[in-house]
Enzyme design. Structure first.
Site, PDB file in Angstrom:
ATOM      1  N   CYS A 167      63.774  57.487  60.873  1.00 64.55           N
ATOM      2  CA  CYS A 167      64.255  57.131  60.097  1.00 64.55           C
ATOM      3  C   CYS A 167      65.461  57.262  60.666  1.00 64.55           C
ATOM      4  O   CYS A 167      66.741  56.289  58.597  1.00 64.55           O
ATOM      5  CB  CYS A 167      64.048  58.391  59.085  1.00 64.55           C
ATOM      6  SG  CYS A 167      64.214  60.027  59.794  1.00 64.55           S
ATOM      7  N   LYS A 197      49.203  67.095  56.078  1.00 66.91           N
ATOM      8  CA  LYS A 197      48.096  66.095  56.548  1.00 66.91           C
ATOM      9  C   LYS A 197      49.029  65.245  57.598  1.00 66.91           C
ATOM     10  O   LYS A 197      50.193  64.637  57.244  1.00 66.91           O
ATOM     11  CB  LYS A 197      47.716  65.502  55.507  1.00 66.91           C
ATOM     12  CG  LYS A 197      46.522  63.909  55.110  1.00 66.91           C
ATOM     13  CD  LYS A 197      47.299  63.003  54.347  1.00 66.91           C
ATOM     14  CE  LYS A 197      48.081  61.948  54.721  1.00 66.91           C
ATOM     15  NZ  LYS A 197      47.617  61.309  55.876  1.00 66.91           N
ATOM     16  N   GLU A 244      61.927  63.906  52.411  1.00 69.46           N
ATOM     17  CA  GLU A 244      62.959  62.809  53.334  1.00 69.46           C
ATOM     18  C   GLU A 244      62.335  61.567  54.058  1.00 69.46           C
ATOM     19  O   GLU A 244      60.934  61.208  54.176  1.00 69.46           O
ATOM     20  CB  GLU A 244      62.727  63.281  54.508  1.00 69.46           C
ATOM     21  CG  GLU A 244      63.142  64.056  55.253  1.00 69.46           C
ATOM     22  CD  GLU A 244      64.752  64.831  55.316  1.00 69.46           C
ATOM     23  OE1 GLU A 244      65.382  64.104  55.204  1.00 69.46           O
ATOM     24  OE2 GLU A 244      64.520  66.145  55.204  1.00 69.46           O
ATOM     25  N   GLU A 301      64.315  48.513  54.983  1.00 70.94           N
ATOM     26  CA  GLU A 301      64.165  49.080  55.904  1.00 70.94           C
ATOM     27  C   GLU A 301      62.830  48.526  56.876  1.00 70.94           C
ATOM     28  O   GLU A 301      61.556  48.108  56.647  1.00 70.94           O
ATOM     29  CB  GLU A 301      63.464  50.486  55.726  1.00 70.94           C
ATOM     30  CG  GLU A 301      63.049  51.741  56.444  1.00 70.94           C
ATOM     31  CD  GLU A 301      62.868  53.141  56.308  1.00 70.94           C
ATOM     32  OE1 GLU A 301      62.176  53.186  55.839  1.00 70.94           O
ATOM     33  OE2 GLU A 301      63.510  53.986  57.283  1.00 70.94           O
TER      34      GLU A 301
HETATM   35  P1  NAP Z   1      54.507  56.005  54.139  1.00 72.49           P
HETATM   36  O1  NAP Z   1      53.341  55.483  53.812  1.00 72.49           O
HETATM   37  O2  NAP Z   1      54.910  56.890  53.568  1.00 72.49           O
HETATM   38  O3  NAP Z   1      53.021  56.941  55.261  1.00 72.49           O
HETATM   39  C1  NAP Z   1      54.021  58.824  54.813  1.00 72.49           C
HETATM   40  C2  NAP Z   1      52.781  59.953  55.451  1.00 72.49           C
HETATM   41  O4  NAP Z   1      52.469  59.639  53.927  1.00 72.49           O
HETATM   42  C3  NAP Z   1      51.453  59.295  56.148  1.00 72.49           C
HETATM   43  O5  NAP Z   1      51.140  60.557  56.083  1.00 72.49           O
HETATM   44  C4  NAP Z   1      50.783  58.311  55.143  1.00 72.49           C
HETATM   45  O6  NAP Z   1      49.133  58.712  54.989  1.00 72.49           O
HETATM   46  C5  NAP Z   1      50.931  59.014  53.551  1.00 72.49           C
HETATM   47  N1  NAP Z   1      50.823  58.211  52.372  1.00 72.49           N
HETATM   48  C6  NAP Z   1      50.147  57.124  51.702  1.00 72.49           C
HETATM   49  N2  NAP Z   1      50.250  56.571  50.765  1.00 72.49           N
HETATM   50  C7  NAP Z   1      50.453  58.066  50.638  1.00 72.49           C
HETATM   51  C8  NAP Z   1      50.048  59.090  48.314  1.00 72.49           C
HETATM   52  N3  NAP Z   1      49.746  57.712  48.022  1.00 72.49           N
HETATM   53  N4  NAP Z   1      50.232  59.697  48.867  1.00 72.49           N
HETATM   54  C9  NAP Z   1      50.235  60.824  49.449  1.00 72.49           C
HETATM   55  N5  NAP Z   1      50.367  60.719  50.848  1.00 72.49           N
HETATM   56  C10 NAP Z   1      50.446  58.880  51.410  1.00 72.49           C
HETATM   57  O7  NAP Z   1      55.000  54.810  55.308  1.00 72.49           O
HETATM   58  P2  NAP Z   1      53.722  53.939  55.995  1.00 72.49           P
HETATM   59  O8  NAP Z   1      52.889  53.712  54.900  1.00 72.49           O
HETATM   60  O9  NAP Z   1      53.399  55.154  57.831  1.00 72.49           O
HETATM   61  O10 NAP Z   1      54.673  53.254  57.472  1.00 72.49           O
HETATM   62  C11 NAP Z   1      55.145  51.974  56.005  1.00 72.49           C
HETATM   63  C12 NAP Z   1      57.139  51.726  56.225  1.00 72.49           C
HETATM   64  O11 NAP Z   1      57.413  53.252  55.674  1.00 72.49           O
HETATM   65  C13 NAP Z   1      57.209  52.276  57.222  1.00 72.49           C
HETATM   66  O12 NAP Z   1      57.219  50.666  57.934  1.00 72.49           O
HETATM   67  C14 NAP Z   1      59.153  52.356  57.584  1.00 72.49           C
HETATM   68  O13 NAP Z   1      59.642  51.043  56.955  1.00 72.49           O
HETATM   69  C15 NAP Z   1      58.432  53.349  56.823  1.00 72.49           C
HETATM   70  N6  NAP Z   1      58.652  55.261  57.049  1.00 72.49           N
HETATM   71  C16 NAP Z   1      59.544  56.159  57.265  1.00 72.49           C
HETATM   72  C17 NAP Z   1      59.900  57.340  57.643  1.00 72.49           C
HETATM   73  C18 NAP Z   1      60.526  58.113  58.004  1.00 72.49           C
HETATM   74  O14 NAP Z   1      60.525  58.936  58.701  1.00 72.49           O
HETATM   75  N7  NAP Z   1      61.671  57.429  57.103  1.00 72.49           N
HETATM   76  C19 NAP Z   1      58.469  57.596  58.278  1.00 72.49           C
HETATM   77  C20 NAP Z   1      57.554  56.248  58.289  1.00 72.49           C
HETATM   78  C21 NAP Z   1      57.320  55.162  57.804  1.00 72.49           C
HETATM   79  P3  NAP Z   1      48.494  57.462  56.120  1.00 72.49           P
HETATM   80  O15 NAP Z   1      49.339  57.912  57.507  1.00 72.49           O
HETATM   81  O16 NAP Z   1      47.845  57.915  56.064  1.00 72.49           O
HETATM   82  O17 NAP Z   1      48.927  56.417  55.375  1.00 72.49           O
END
Ligand code: NAP
Ligand code: MG
Length: 504
Positions: free
Chosen positions: A310, A201, A276, A407
């Site tokens: 990240c 996904k 990760e 972050e």
């Molecule tokens: P996120 O919520 O961690 O999203 C990452 C993935 O998980 C996406 O495919 C997301 O889908 C999915 N997801 C979200 N909620 C879920 C749930 N309850 N169960 C299963 N999968 C789920 O990150 P984000 O909301 O896009 O970004 C928020 C913050 O996360 C950023 O501002 C940043 O601080 C951090 N982040 C960190 C990394 C890293 O590499 N460490 C990468 C991205 C973001 P959707 O896209 O549909 O929400």
């Protein structure tokens, strides 16, 4: 569909244009399908907030269909009988196919994520191709060990023991939006090398390159159901995947809070997991540095990919002897960076991925100002309708502030000074995260003293966020667990089976 020529004046390949112009579907059991509910998600171009195209919004039932297809493919298809050399050949073909479409992938990433197409081609796409090629080699090198058993309570028998490394099974992979193609490769390549099947996904904000990759993998010859790609929201499709009892393993990259939610869901089914997660990686600049080189390194560590990395070096600690000179140069570099759309070759810093991310990052900048931080560069939104934030450098910061502790995931650097090594180690480790860190110095003795004391999965010296497919990557503390890349990645996709044979 609107006329792409008027909407995107910047040059792009006909194949890229055709890909975003055609209706996009998701890949389940070798077929391209709509969501069974008919729901769609708008795919937004962050450079101008326009709608590029639409993808299906997968429902729980779609997720279930995909997991069942992956299960069938794992249990009783040609895939399960395939020899390691044949899996190797398929992965090598996949690597070639990605390279053959490098520019198209780079343009899709630029349109969907906002990043520079030139950088994406050189980095994201080439690393993704190399990941498939590197993991292809492991398909034929998955080995167990032999044991001469000496079981004391069965002295008259002779036992031969050995271990087999077997594919863990059906893998659910959930990936973020910051390196869409590369993160897909990091999950798919080791899983496929090990003989697993996958339901992937991509993030709702960046589904396009994964869907294009799905087409290429089909052409490459992976049997139906081996790779399934579902587009959808995290809270629905992602959550349904994470809690699905039909999975053997879940591989996730993203934020720490979402990682914890996925981990809880997985544990209920005892699904194996690798997580990760986020970071707040420190950059430590010792007093012996060349000012210009260190400043360029510090700027690149935070501003690369608009800070949406990240391992972004988002906290810098500069020795007080050189703090003013280094930070003055970092601010000058930040001010000089050209903001623009990813398709413009002169762009140095692209937009953030989404309006949500824009609000989040601007909110942090406001919070920093309110807590007493001072911007010596940036500190505001960029011009235009796109989701641009000016590269920002905050000083007068300390560890009580949210901008230092949390972050941000945007082009925002917080800078602090230090006077002795013990103090900087304490500050660097004063975070719940432990993903990366970098040290800038040629003082070997100091560098070697620091490396073991920094709690991070990777420590870079005189570089930052550099990755190699052969070098394991992952986090300490709340940055997750498990290691991707390198030989370590195979452990994430295999189970150990022990065998004891009585041959007396
Ligand atoms: P996120 O919520 O961690 O999203 C990452 C993935 O998980 C996406 O495919 C997301 O889908 C999915 N997801 C979200 N909620 C879920 C749930 N309850 N169960 C299963 N999968 C789920 O990150 P984000 O909301 O896009 O970004 C928020 C913050 O996360 C950023 O501002 C940043 O601080 C951090 N982040 C960190 C990394 C890293 O590499 N460490 C990468 C991205 C973001 P959707 O896209 O549909 O929400
Ligand atoms: Mg997008």
């Amino acid at each position: 569909m609107t006329d792409q020529n008027t909407q995107h004046p910047l040059a792009m390949l006909d194949s890229t244009r055709a890909f975003i112009a055609a209706p996009r579907r998701m890949l389940i059991d070798g077929e391209w399908r709509e969501s069974e509910t008919g729901e769609t998600i708008d795919v937004i171009n962050p450079a101008d907030a326009s709608v590029l195209c639409r993808v299906p919004g997968a429902s729980e039932r779609d997720v279930d269909l995909a997991v069942r297809a992956a299960r069938r493919a794992f249990d009783d298809s040609a895939w399960s009988r395939m020899k390691p050399t044949d899996r190797e050949r398929l992965l090598l073909r996949a690597a070639d196919a990605i390279e053959a479409h490098a520019r198209e992938f780079a343009e899709l990433e630029a349109l969907d994520n906002g990043k520079s197409a030139a950088v994406a081609e050189a980095l994201d796409v080439s690393m993704a191709a190399q990941c498939f090629r590197y993991m292809a080699g492991w398909a034929t090198k998955i080995e167990g060990s032999t044991v001469d058993a000496s079981i004391p309570y069965s002295p008259s028998n002779a036992y031969f023991g050995y271990t087999r490394k077997e594919a863990v099974g059906v893998v659910g992979a959930i990936i973020p939006w910051n390196f869409p193609l590369l993160m897909a490769a990091w999950k798919l390549a080791p899983a496929l090398a090990a003989g697993c099947t996958v339901v992937l996904k991509p993030a709702e904000d960046t589904p396009l390159s994964a869907l294009r990759l799905g087409e290429l993998l089909q052409e490459t010859g992976f049997p139906a159901g081996v790779v399934n790609i579902i587009t959808g929201y995290g809270r629905t499709a992602g959550a349904a995947l994470a809690k699905h009892p039909g999975l053997d393993k879940i591989a996730f990259t993203g934020s720490t809070p979402t990682g914890k939610a996925i981990g809880h869901a997985a544990l209920d089914n005892m699904t194996r997991m690798s997580l990760e997660l986020g970071g707040k990686s420190p950059v430590i600049v010792l007093p012996d540095v060349d000012i210009e080189r260190a400043a360029e390194g510090v700027a690149n560590a935070i501003f690369f990919n608009s800070g949406q990395v990240c391992t972004a070096g988002s906290r810098v600690y500069v020795h007080e002897k050189v703090f003013d000179r280094v930070m003055e140069r970092v601010a000058a570099i930040a001010d000089s960076m050209k903001l623009g759309p990813g398709l413009d070759p002169s762009t140095q810093i692209g937009p953030l991925v989404s309006a949500r991310q824009l609000d989040r990052v601007l909110g942090y900048i406001d919070a920093g100002h309110a807590e007493g931080a001072r911007a010596i560069a940036g500190g505001a939104r960029g011009d235009g309708t796109g989701f641009f934030v000016k590269p920002t450098v905050l000083v007068d910061t300390d560890h009580s502030m949210r901008v230092v502790r949390e972050e941000i995931f945007g082009p925002v650097l917080v800078a602090m000074r230090f006077s002795d090594t013990d103090a900087v180690v304490k500050q660097a480790n004063d975070t719940p995260y432990g993903l990366g860190a970098s040290i800038w110095s040629n003082d070997l003795a100091q560098v070697h003293k620091l490396i073991p004391r920094i709690k991070a999965g990777t420590v870079w010296v005189n570089c930052h966020s550099l990755l190699d497919n052969a070098v394991p990557f992952g986090g300490f503390k709340q940055s997750g667990f498990g290691r991707e890349l390198g030989r370590a990645a195979l452990d994430m996709y295999t189970e150990t089976k022990s065998v004891l044979i009585n041959h007396a």
